[in-house]
Each structure stands twice: as structure tokens, then as C-alpha cells.
Design a protein around this motif. Sequence first.
Motif, PDB file in Angstrom:
ATOM      1  N   PHE A  43       0.836  -1.203   0.000  1.00 24.84           N
ATOM      2  CA  PHE A  43       0.000   0.000   0.000  1.00 24.84           C
ATOM      3  C   PHE A  43       0.872   1.254   0.000  1.00 24.84           C
ATOM      4  N   VAL A  44       1.849   1.293   0.895  1.00 19.14           N
ATOM      5  CA  VAL A  44       2.717   2.464   1.038  1.00 19.14           C
ATOM      6  C   VAL A  44       3.522   2.721  -0.231  1.00 19.14           C
ATOM      7  N   ILE A  45       4.144   1.695  -0.771  1.00 20.99           N
ATOM      8  CA  ILE A  45       4.992   1.859  -1.956  1.00 20.99           C
ATOM      9  C   ILE A  45       4.157   2.320  -3.150  1.00 20.99           C
ATOM     10  N   ASN A  46       2.995   1.709  -3.347  1.00 12.15           N
ATOM     11  CA  ASN A  46       2.142   2.082  -4.480  1.00 12.15           C
ATOM     12  C   ASN A  46       1.484   3.434  -4.306  1.00 12.15           C
ATOM     13  N   ALA A  47       1.318   3.885  -3.077  1.00 10.22           N
ATOM     14  CA  ALA A  47       0.754   5.216  -2.830  1.00 10.22           C
ATOM     15  C   ALA A  47       1.834   6.298  -2.899  1.00 10.22           C
ATOM     16  N   GLN A  48       3.101   5.896  -3.079  1.00 10.03           N
ATOM     17  CA  GLN A  48       4.217   6.841  -3.196  1.00 10.03           C
ATOM     18  C   GLN A  48       4.353   7.713  -1.944  1.00 10.03           C
ATOM     19  N   MET A  49       4.286   7.072  -0.779  1.00 10.22           N
ATOM     20  CA  MET A  49       4.428   7.797   0.484  1.00 10.22           C
ATOM     21  C   MET A  49       5.532   7.168   1.317  1.00 10.22           C
ATOM     22  N   THR A  50       5.949   7.874   2.341  1.00  6.62           N
ATOM     23  CA  THR A  50       6.911   7.340   3.300  1.00  6.62           C
ATOM     24  C   THR A  50       6.170   7.124   4.609  1.00  6.62           C
ATOM     25  N   VAL A  51       6.277   5.919   5.157  1.00 10.06           N
ATOM     26  CA  VAL A  51       5.569   5.576   6.385  1.00 10.06           C
ATOM     27  C   VAL A  51       6.493   4.810   7.323  1.00 10.06           C
ATOM     28  N   HIS A  52       6.440   5.185   8.585  1.00  8.33           N
ATOM     29  CA  HIS A  52       7.118   4.449   9.655  1.00  8.33           C
ATOM     30  C   HIS A  52       6.035   3.958  10.609  1.00  8.33           C
ATOM     31  N   LEU A  53       5.981   2.653  10.839  1.00  9.89           N
ATOM     32  CA  LEU A  53       5.092   2.071  11.836  1.00  9.89           C
ATOM     33  C   LEU A  53       5.952   1.600  12.998  1.00  9.89           C
ATOM     34  N   VAL A  54       5.652   2.100  14.180  1.00 11.81           N
ATOM     35  CA  VAL A  54       6.434   1.808  15.367  1.00 11.81           C
ATOM     36  C   VAL A  54       5.519   1.193  16.420  1.00 11.81           C
ATOM     37  N   GLN A  55       5.911   0.055  16.934  1.00 10.59           N
ATOM     38  CA  GLN A  55       5.155  -0.571  18.010  1.00 10.59           C
ATOM     39  C   GLN A  55       5.608   0.029  19.326  1.00 10.59           C
ATOM     40  N   VAL A  56       4.661   0.554  20.076  1.00  6.55           N
ATOM     41  CA  VAL A  56       4.957   1.058  21.409  1.00  6.55           C
ATOM     42  C   VAL A  56       4.886  -0.161  22.316  1.00  6.55           C
ATOM     43  N   LEU A  57       6.023  -0.577  22.824  1.00  7.75           N
ATOM     44  CA  LEU A  57       6.096  -1.839  23.564  1.00  7.75           C
ATOM     45  C   LEU A  57       5.425  -1.719  24.930  1.00  7.75           C
ATOM     46  N   PRO A  58       4.764  -2.793  25.354  1.00  5.41           N
ATOM     47  CA  PRO A  58       4.077  -2.784  26.646  1.00  5.41           C
ATOM     48  C   PRO A  58       5.087  -2.904  27.788  1.00  5.41           C
ATOM     49  N   ALA A  59       4.598  -2.617  28.998  1.00  7.33           N
ATOM     50  CA  ALA A  59       5.420  -2.850  30.187  1.00  7.33           C
ATOM     51  C   ALA A  59       5.721  -4.352  30.262  1.00  7.33           C
ATOM     52  N   GLN A  60       6.748  -4.714  30.952  1.00  3.71           N
ATOM     53  CA  GLN A  60       7.187  -6.112  30.994  1.00  3.71           C
ATOM     54  C   GLN A  60       6.102  -7.073  31.461  1.00  3.71           C
ATOM     55  N   HIS A  61       5.218  -6.632  32.306  1.00  2.00           N
ATOM     56  CA  HIS A  61       4.199  -7.534  32.845  1.00  2.00           C
ATOM     57  C   HIS A  61       2.972  -7.671  31.935  1.00  2.00           C
ATOM     58  N   ASP A  62       2.885  -6.834  30.911  1.00  2.00           N
ATOM     59  CA  ASP A  62       1.747  -6.903  29.991  1.00  2.00           C
ATOM     60  C   ASP A  62       1.953  -8.024  28.982  1.00  2.00           C
ATOM     61  N   LYS A  63       0.854  -8.508  28.424  1.00  6.42           N
ATOM     62  CA  LYS A  63       0.965  -9.576  27.419  1.00  6.42           C
ATOM     63  C   LYS A  63       1.385  -9.004  26.069  1.00  6.42           C
ATOM     64  N   GLU A  64       1.992  -9.837  25.271  1.00 13.68           N
ATOM     65  CA  GLU A  64       2.439  -9.469  23.923  1.00 13.68           C
ATOM     66  C   GLU A  64       1.213  -9.325  23.021  1.00 13.68           C
ATOM     67  N   ALA A  65       1.245  -8.349  22.136  1.00 14.80           N
ATOM     68  CA  ALA A  65       0.139  -8.135  21.192  1.00 14.80           C
ATOM     69  C   ALA A  65       0.127  -9.239  20.143  1.00 14.80           C
ATOM     70  N   SER A  66      -1.071  -9.612  19.715  1.00 11.08           N
ATOM     71  CA  SER A  66      -1.193 -10.592  18.632  1.00 11.08           C
ATOM     72  C   SER A  66      -0.972  -9.903  17.290  1.00 11.08           C
ATOM     73  N   ALA A  67      -0.717 -10.694  16.265  1.00 14.88           N
ATOM     74  CA  ALA A  67      -0.530 -10.146  14.922  1.00 14.88           C
ATOM     75  C   ALA A  67      -1.789  -9.413  14.454  1.00 14.88           C
ATOM     76  N   MET A  68      -2.959  -9.955  14.765  1.00 16.96           N
ATOM     77  CA  MET A  68      -4.205  -9.299  14.361  1.00 16.96           C
ATOM     78  C   MET A  68      -4.377  -7.958  15.078  1.00 16.96           C
ATOM     79  N   GLU A  69      -4.047  -7.906  16.356  1.00 16.40           N
ATOM     80  CA  GLU A  69      -4.127  -6.643  17.098  1.00 16.40           C
ATOM     81  C   GLU A  69      -3.167  -5.616  16.506  1.00 16.40           C
ATOM     82  N   LEU A  70      -1.964  -6.059  16.129  1.00 17.40           N
ATOM     83  CA  LEU A  70      -0.999  -5.144  15.507  1.00 17.40           C
ATOM     84  C   LEU A  70      -1.509  -4.643  14.165  1.00 17.40           C
TER      85      LEU A  70
END
Length: 126
Positions: free
Chosen positions: A71-98
Motif C-alpha cells: 500500500f505504502v509503496i504504491n501510494a508513493q508515500m513514506t511511512v514508519h510504523l512503530v510498536q509502542v512496547l508494553p510494560a514487561q508484565h503486559d501480554k504481547e500483542a497478537s498479529a491481528m491486534e498489531l
Amino acid sequence: VGQALHVALGSKAGCCRMAWAEAHSGAAKVLCVMDLSNRPGFCCDLRWHGQQEEMAEDVSVEMLHHCFESFVINAQMTVHLVQVLPAQHDKEASAMELAMAGAEAMGAALKQCVLIDPRRAGVTAS
């Protein structure tokens, strides 16, 4: 879809062009920084395999990254997606949630990018 967006935006004259947005979905929090630059580039640090998943519902996890990148390449845009990591005690995000948080953050950033900035007076940003 990316090519259609690129054509629809035309010269982008008067657009704000650059923006950022955050979104949440379940355990996922994603930040998107976007520039409608006509210089395609995609940088993504989302931890797609944080839960060791092969599939996100009926889509392979690898395809999720590919969809965003295409999508990004074909739209001719620059995009950075950054995951804001949870605190150590939180569960890891699923791929669908991401994927959901990433899509929502990209949509919110795009909405800001295409807004008309009256200070630009219809001029295309460099």
C-alpha cells in the motif's frame, strides 16, 4: 488501492502532507509517521511474531507486513510504523491486534496528511 490513492491525491497541492497518529487494539499500540512525499519508503518494527503465530485469522502473518508495504509503496508515500512496547508484565500483542492498530494509525495519519493547510495557499510542498 495504493495506486488509486496516489492518483486521487494528484499533486497534493495545499495538503498538510506530513502527520503522525497513534492507535490501540487490544494489547497493541502503534505509532504511524507519514509523509505524502512521492518518495516511497516503508519502515516497520511491529513484532508480528511476538506470540509465535503463523496466521492471523485466515491471513498469514507475513502477508500482513506485505499488505502494509505494498500500500505504502504504491501510494508513493513514506511511512514508519512503530510498536509502542508494553510494560514487561503486559501480554504481547497478537498479529491481528498489531494489524488493526497499524491500519487505524495509518488511517488517522492519512486523514491529517490530506487536510488542506490554508497557509500553503494551494502550493505543493517540496
